[in-house]
Design a protein around this motif. Structure first.
Motif, PDB file in Angstrom:
ATOM      1  N   LEU A 225       0.826  -1.206   0.000  1.00 10.22           N
ATOM      2  CA  LEU A 225       0.000   0.000   0.000  1.00 10.22           C
ATOM      3  C   LEU A 225       0.861   1.257   0.000  1.00 10.22           C
ATOM      4  CD1 LEU A 225      -2.825  -1.024   2.512  1.00 10.22           C
ATOM      5  CD2 LEU A 225      -2.957  -0.896   0.018  1.00 10.22           C
ATOM      6  N   LEU A 226       1.941   1.247   0.777  1.00 15.66           N
ATOM      7  CA  LEU A 226       2.862   2.384   0.792  1.00 15.66           C
ATOM      8  C   LEU A 226       3.462   2.614  -0.596  1.00 15.66           C
ATOM      9  CD1 LEU A 226       4.649   4.528   2.205  1.00 15.66           C
ATOM     10  CD2 LEU A 226       6.270   2.676   2.718  1.00 15.66           C
ATOM     11  N   THR A 227       3.880   1.526  -1.243  1.00 17.41           N
ATOM     12  CA  THR A 227       4.486   1.651  -2.565  1.00 17.41           C
ATOM     13  C   THR A 227       3.481   2.142  -3.599  1.00 17.41           C
ATOM     14  OG1 THR A 227       5.974  -0.181  -1.997  1.00 17.41           O
ATOM     15  CG2 THR A 227       5.828   0.427  -4.321  1.00 17.41           C
ATOM     16  N   LEU A 228       2.244   1.645  -3.516  1.00 16.09           N
ATOM     17  CA  LEU A 228       1.195   2.122  -4.426  1.00 16.09           C
ATOM     18  C   LEU A 228       0.955   3.616  -4.256  1.00 16.09           C
ATOM     19  CD1 LEU A 228      -1.464  -0.730  -4.329  1.00 16.09           C
ATOM     20  CD2 LEU A 228      -0.370   0.181  -6.378  1.00 16.09           C
ATOM     21  N   LEU A 229       0.924   4.087  -3.017  1.00 14.77           N
ATOM     22  CA  LEU A 229       0.708   5.506  -2.772  1.00 14.77           C
ATOM     23  C   LEU A 229       1.856   6.346  -3.311  1.00 14.77           C
ATOM     24  CD1 LEU A 229      -0.740   5.463   0.879  1.00 14.77           C
ATOM     25  CD2 LEU A 229      -1.952   6.079  -1.229  1.00 14.77           C
ATOM     26  N   VAL A 230       3.091   5.921  -3.035  1.00 12.63           N
ATOM     27  CA  VAL A 230       4.254   6.695  -3.478  1.00 12.63           C
ATOM     28  C   VAL A 230       4.365   6.690  -5.003  1.00 12.63           C
ATOM     29  CG1 VAL A 230       6.772   6.837  -3.428  1.00 12.63           C
ATOM     30  CG2 VAL A 230       5.518   6.318  -1.329  1.00 12.63           C
ATOM     31  N   HIS A 234       3.673   9.641  -8.039  1.00 17.52           N
ATOM     32  CA  HIS A 234       4.700  10.012  -9.024  1.00 17.52           C
ATOM     33  C   HIS A 234       4.336   9.540 -10.433  1.00 17.52           C
ATOM     34  CE1 HIS A 234       7.105  10.497  -5.325  1.00 17.52           C
ATOM     35  NE2 HIS A 234       7.896  11.273  -6.044  1.00 17.52           N
ATOM     36  N   ALA A 235       3.044   9.274 -10.685  1.00 14.26           N
ATOM     37  CA  ALA A 235       2.646   8.743 -11.986  1.00 14.26           C
ATOM     38  C   ALA A 235       3.011   9.695 -13.120  1.00 14.26           C
ATOM     39  CB  ALA A 235       1.147   8.448 -11.999  1.00 14.26           C
ATOM     40  N   ARG A 236       2.719  10.984 -12.961  1.00 17.98           N
ATOM     41  CA  ARG A 236       3.049  11.950 -14.010  1.00 17.98           C
ATOM     42  C   ARG A 236       4.558  12.090 -14.177  1.00 17.98           C
ATOM     43  NH1 ARG A 236      -1.705  14.348 -15.367  1.00 17.98           N
ATOM     44  NH2 ARG A 236      -3.318  14.518 -13.746  1.00 17.98           N
ATOM     45  N   THR A 237       5.270  11.975 -13.071  1.00 14.75           N
ATOM     46  CA  THR A 237       6.727  12.041 -13.153  1.00 14.75           C
ATOM     47  C   THR A 237       7.284  10.854 -13.934  1.00 14.75           C
ATOM     48  OG1 THR A 237       6.794  13.173 -11.021  1.00 14.75           O
ATOM     49  CG2 THR A 237       8.841  12.182 -11.794  1.00 14.75           C
ATOM     50  N   LEU A 238       6.722   9.674 -13.711  1.00 17.25           N
ATOM     51  CA  LEU A 238       7.148   8.501 -14.465  1.00 17.25           C
ATOM     52  C   LEU A 238       6.831   8.658 -15.953  1.00 17.25           C
ATOM     53  CD1 LEU A 238       6.107   5.700 -11.957  1.00 17.25           C
ATOM     54  CD2 LEU A 238       8.432   6.184 -12.734  1.00 17.25           C
ATOM     55  N   ASP A 239       5.717   9.321 -16.271  1.00 14.78           N
ATOM     56  CA  ASP A 239       5.420   9.619 -17.671  1.00 14.78           C
ATOM     57  C   ASP A 239       6.531  10.488 -18.268  1.00 14.78           C
ATOM     58  OD1 ASP A 239       3.062   8.206 -17.555  1.00 14.78           O
ATOM     59  OD2 ASP A 239       1.824   9.969 -17.159  1.00 14.78           O
ATOM     60  N   ALA A 240       7.012  11.449 -17.479  1.00 14.41           N
ATOM     61  CA  ALA A 240       8.078  12.323 -17.961  1.00 14.41           C
ATOM     62  C   ALA A 240       9.379  11.562 -18.148  1.00 14.41           C
ATOM     63  CB  ALA A 240       8.273  13.483 -16.981  1.00 14.41           C
ATOM     64  N   GLY A 300      -0.836   6.644 -14.707  1.00 13.38           N
ATOM     65  CA  GLY A 300      -2.044   6.752 -13.907  1.00 13.38           C
ATOM     66  C   GLY A 300      -2.964   5.563 -14.099  1.00 13.38           C
ATOM     67  N   ARG A 301      -2.981   5.017 -15.314  1.00  9.75           N
ATOM     68  CA  ARG A 301      -3.753   3.808 -15.600  1.00  9.75           C
ATOM     69  C   ARG A 301      -2.903   2.561 -15.429  1.00  9.75           C
ATOM     70  NH1 ARG A 301      -4.835   6.990 -20.174  1.00  9.75           N
ATOM     71  NH2 ARG A 301      -3.501   5.627 -21.428  1.00  9.75           N
ATOM     72  N   LEU A 302      -1.650   2.652 -15.840  1.00  6.84           N
ATOM     73  CA  LEU A 302      -0.798   1.465 -15.920  1.00  6.84           C
ATOM     74  C   LEU A 302      -0.533   0.823 -14.565  1.00  6.84           C
ATOM     75  CD1 LEU A 302       1.082  -0.419 -17.581  1.00  6.84           C
ATOM     76  CD2 LEU A 302       2.910   1.252 -17.182  1.00  6.84           C
ATOM     77  N   LEU A 303      -0.205   1.627 -13.557  1.00  2.00           N
ATOM     78  CA  LEU A 303       0.238   1.060 -12.281  1.00  2.00           C
ATOM     79  C   LEU A 303      -0.846   0.230 -11.591  1.00  2.00           C
ATOM     80  CD1 LEU A 303       2.421   3.967 -10.833  1.00  2.00           C
ATOM     81  CD2 LEU A 303       3.145   1.954 -12.133  1.00  2.00           C
ATOM     82  N   PRO A 304      -2.074   0.742 -11.417  1.00  2.00           N
ATOM     83  CA  PRO A 304      -3.089  -0.100 -10.759  1.00  2.00           C
ATOM     84  C   PRO A 304      -3.487  -1.316 -11.588  1.00  2.00           C
ATOM     85  CG  PRO A 304      -4.050   1.969 -11.499  1.00  2.00           C
ATOM     86  CD  PRO A 304      -2.579   2.113 -11.640  1.00  2.00           C
ATOM     87  N   VAL A 305      -3.553  -1.163 -12.914  1.00  2.05           N
ATOM     88  CA  VAL A 305      -3.906  -2.309 -13.754  1.00  2.05           C
ATOM     89  C   VAL A 305      -2.802  -3.359 -13.711  1.00  2.05           C
ATOM     90  CG1 VAL A 305      -4.324  -3.048 -16.140  1.00  2.05           C
ATOM     91  CG2 VAL A 305      -5.438  -0.996 -15.252  1.00  2.05           C
ATOM     92  N   THR A 306      -1.558  -2.930 -13.694  1.00  2.13           N
ATOM     93  CA  THR A 306      -0.447  -3.873 -13.572  1.00  2.13           C
ATOM     94  C   THR A 306      -0.526  -4.641 -12.265  1.00  2.13           C
ATOM     95  OG1 THR A 306       0.998  -2.444 -14.895  1.00  2.13           O
ATOM     96  CG2 THR A 306       2.069  -4.093 -13.532  1.00  2.13           C
ATOM     97  N   ALA A 307      -0.814  -3.937 -11.170  1.00  2.88           N
ATOM     98  CA  ALA A 307      -0.920  -4.601  -9.863  1.00  2.88           C
ATOM     99  C   ALA A 307      -2.060  -5.618  -9.854  1.00  2.88           C
ATOM    100  CB  ALA A 307      -1.119  -3.554  -8.771  1.00  2.88           C
ATOM    101  N   LEU A 308      -3.213  -5.247 -10.389  1.00  3.01           N
ATOM    102  CA  LEU A 308      -4.348  -6.177 -10.422  1.00  3.01           C
ATOM    103  C   LEU A 308      -4.044  -7.385 -11.302  1.00  3.01           C
ATOM    104  CD1 LEU A 308      -7.367  -3.707 -10.682  1.00  3.01           C
ATOM    105  CD2 LEU A 308      -6.884  -5.290  -8.803  1.00  3.01           C
ATOM    106  N   THR A 309      -3.440  -7.147 -12.460  1.00  7.02           N
ATOM    107  CA  THR A 309      -3.104  -8.244 -13.364  1.00  7.02           C
ATOM    108  C   THR A 309      -2.108  -9.199 -12.717  1.00  7.02           C
ATOM    109  OG1 THR A 309      -3.429  -6.742 -15.246  1.00  7.02           O
ATOM    110  CG2 THR A 309      -2.308  -8.814 -15.694  1.00  7.02           C
TER     111      THR A 309
END
Length: 358
Positions: A225-230, A234-240, A300-309
């Protein structure tokens, strides 16, 4: 920090609302698939259980009241199969999430959670406890693995900082640490006098969720949960970062600090998961590519979908591992590799003429 412009910000309101709706629907479907996978997986095994038995036992333990099933079935569900299945889901979600972050952060489609040498360090710590008796019985295998993982990551940070701290230096430092701790692990295993002891260590090194309990679930859940929050923050930063460090810096990203924060949280999560389940390969490498094929590269879409998959995949991989050759159990890392290699080849084949994962 200057935020990067995303399609959601620039699209017309109607299109933006449609995208939000599709995203919510996708997450709802993924969450439902995960819940159903856990419920069905718990019923699979020598004992004859139903989904109703699982629901009754879980409801009784979570909300109180009488369980609608026998004490034996209640114990099988709550004390044996449920913690193992939940831990499998957490491991799949965490490893896949870390893989997605590492691939974007390092701009390397072959990066996975173990590129920082964490798994090799954890293996050394585990075999040091089991074979050499380090800790005199006061240190568990999981604790030894976690300490080994932390030592390995510390060495990677030290080497990469000394060599300049660039992305390629981080990767090379991880490779060096991986080789060092792998050699130490092999040396310790080869010097073990007890063949049965060696077999148990090798089984753990290939990844195993046997013996998992709720005491393993809670720390894994907290760090996930901590990693998901952090990482989500930083989702937009990872896009950059997908456009390179210079482009990210031009957009206002503090590259060195952001990279250090993301490396630390992903390494921490990987260390916790490896300490309780061993080195489970290919989950963090393959699942992010599959998730990108489903929802694109926007984090923003990739991280939660990756975790669920990853969670759904690991639930079924562990179910197959404990039932395929019953009563003998197959290391779950063997199952993930057998499934992961063909899946990864297929991903490479489909993307041979397209862009990389970065």
């Amino acid at each position: 920090m200057t935020a990067t412009r995303t399609p959601e910000r620039t699209a017309p309101p109607a299109r933006r609302e449609a995208r939000v709706l599709r995203r919510g629907l996708l997450w709802a479907l993924g969450g439902a698939a995960l819940v159903m996978s856990v419920a069905i997986a718990v019923t699979i095994g020598p004992a004859d259980l139903s989904v109703a038995d699982v629901g009754s036992a879980v409801s009784a333990h979570l909300f109180g009241g009488e369980s609608g099933t026998s004490a034996i079935r209640d114990g099988i569900v709550w004390n044996l199969r449920m913690p193992r299945t939940v831990l499998a889901a957490l491991c799949g979600a965490g490893l896949a999430l870390c893989g997605a972050v590492m691939q974007s952060l390092l701009r390397n489609p072959l990066a996975d959670p173990f590129v920082l040498g964490v798994s090799s360090g954890a293996s050394t710590g585990a075999v040091a406890v089991v074979v050499l008796g380090v800790g005199g019985g006061a240190v568990s295998v999981s604790a030894g693995a976690f300490l080994g993982a932390v030592c390995s990551f510390g060495l990677v940070l030290l080497l990469s900082h000394t060599l300049g701290g660039t992305t390629d230096r981080v990767v090379l430092s991880g490779v060096a640490a991986m080789q060092l701790f792998s050699a130490l692990t092999s040396f310790v295993v080869l010097t073990a006098a007890d063949a049965e002891e060696t077999r148990g260590v090798l089984f753990w090194l290939l990844g195993s969720l046997s013996g998992a309990g709720w005491q393993d679930v809670w720390p894994a859940l907290a760090v996930l949960l901590l990693t998901l929050l952090v990482c989500g923050g930083h989702a937009r930063t990872l896009d950059a970062f997908a456009f390179g460090q210079d482009a990210a810096a031009s957009l206002g990203v503090t590259v060195a600090r952001t990279r250090l924060v993301l490396l630390c949280v992903t390494a921490l999560l990987t260390a916790v998961l490896v300490s309780v389940a061993g080195a489970i390969g290919f989950v963090g490498l393959v699942l992010p590519h599959i998730a990108r094929a489903l929802v694109g590269a926007a984090h923003g879409r990739l991280l939660p979908v990756t975790a669920l998959t990853g969670a759904v995949f690991m639930v079924w991989a562990d179910t197959l591992a404990r039932t395929a050759l019953a009563p003998q159990e197959v290391p779950v890392g063997v199952i993930t590799s057998l499934v992961g290699v063909p899946a990864f080849v297929l991903v490479l084949y489909r993307g041979r003429g397209g862009r990389g994962a970065s």
